[in-house]
Design an enzyme around this catalytic site. Structure first.
Site, PDB file in Angstrom:
ATOM      1  N   TYR A 197     -14.257  -3.645  10.585  1.00 19.66           N
ATOM      2  CA  TYR A 197     -12.940  -3.003  10.561  1.00 19.66           C
ATOM      3  C   TYR A 197     -12.212  -3.269  11.877  1.00 19.66           C
ATOM      4  CZ  TYR A 197      -9.284   0.542  10.368  1.00 19.66           C
ATOM      5  OH  TYR A 197      -8.065   1.177  10.385  1.00 19.66           O
ATOM      6  N   GLY A 233      -0.782   7.745   1.283  1.00 19.32           N
ATOM      7  CA  GLY A 233      -0.955   7.694   2.731  1.00 19.32           C
ATOM      8  C   GLY A 233       0.287   7.301   3.505  1.00 19.32           C
ATOM      9  N   GLY A 278       0.822  -1.206   0.000  1.00 25.40           N
ATOM     10  CA  GLY A 278       0.000   0.000   0.000  1.00 25.40           C
ATOM     11  C   GLY A 278       0.853   1.251   0.000  1.00 25.40           C
TER      12      GLY A 278
END
Length: 304
Positions: free
Chosen positions: A176, A27, A23
């Protein structure tokens, strides 16, 4: 050595070392990759989109022209992609640190390509499988580490073994939180197994506090509009949110089983330090049960 008040400025030289950051095109992952590259590391960027990965690498090279970067196609929601990515990484001359950063947050109920509820499937099962597939390669590295990214949300999580794929009921936040608790259970059980096997690899975890990243894309629009103007008062930037990641991945004197997060305002913001999870994250029987279920679901078996 106890890590306190750790920021990007505390990351030592990483010349000759190789990091695989999942990822990494935006971010926290992007912020961590940029700092590691600036310290001389070779950074493999695990991303779903080649276009976004190339853009991220171009942005890093605009600041650090000599940055040693490489795109690794990776979709944690597809176990075939996870296996393919691991095969590419294994071909590297070395691998010293795996930074499991990629994740999703609070989407509507979706399923991965393998039929898993997406948050549990991406955040935990994909990470679980990738880590297993790279452990042998890591064991040949220098001061090798596995970093697993959790969240303060783990504190409200519980593992619903009776409805593991949320087929009966689905809560965006609940699933989550469950995935983030699973991340910590995974790390602590991995740490125990690595120690028992006498492995040179250590397992550690981190959380970013409250960081302003693309993970919030699924928040209601009115919430984003309401809080964005004052976000800096109680929210880390992505670069600041990456400090715990960098502490876990490159901090000196880090030991297996440590967990890093922000140091201020109840772990919401600030430089990184070692923090403590909710006690349930260290429950041995729960972690063993999750481990067995995860191996069964992914078809991946750890060699420890």
């Amino acid at each position: 050595m106890t890590i306190t008040n750790f920021t990007d400025k505390d990351v030592p030289d990483q010349s000759g070392r190789v990091f695989f950051v999942t990822g990494a095109n935006s971010g926290l992952g992007y912020a961590a990759a940029k700092v590691l590259a600036s310290r001389g590391a070779r950074v493999l960027l695990g991303c779903r989109s080649e276009e976004k990965a190339e853009a991220a690498m171009a942005d890093i090279r605009a600041v650090y022209p000599d940055a040693d970067l490489c795109f690794i196609p990776l979709d944690l929601g597809n176990l075939k992609s996870v296996r393919a990515a691991a095969k590419l990484v294994v071909k590297e001359p070395r691998l010293d640190v795996l930074v499991n950063n990629a994740g999703i947050m609070m989407p509507p109920r979706e399923e991965t390509d393998d039929g898993f509820e997406s948050q549990f499937g991406v955040n935990h099962l994909g990470t679980f499988a990738l880590t297993s597939l790279l452990l042998d390669k890591l064991s040949q590295g220098q001061e090798p580490r596995v970093v697993i990214t959790s969240s303060m949300a783990h504190r409200s999580g519980r593992i619903d073994f009776d409805d593991i794929n949320a087929e009966s009921s689905y809560s965006r936040w609940g699933r989550y939180a469950m995935s983030k608790l699973a991340n910590l259970l995974h790390m602590y059980e991995l740490d125990r197994r690595l120690r028992a096997a006498g492995s040179p690899v250590i397992a550690v975890a981190c959380h970013p506090g409250v960081a302003d990243t693309e993970l919030a894309r699924n928040f209601p629009g009115f919430m984003v509009a309401l809080f964005r103007p004052v976000s800096s008062l109680f929210m880390n930037s992505a670069a600041q949110g990456a400090w715990p990641t960098l502490a876990a991945a490159a901090g000196e004197g880090v030991e297996g089983g440590e967990y890093f997060g922000p140091s201020r305002n109840g772990e919401w913001v600030g430089p990184a330090r070692e923090v403590q999870p909710r006690k349930i994250a260290k429950q041995i029987e729960l972690s063993k049960k999750l481990w067995d279920v995860s191996e069964e679901m992914t078809g991946v078996r750890y060699a420890i």
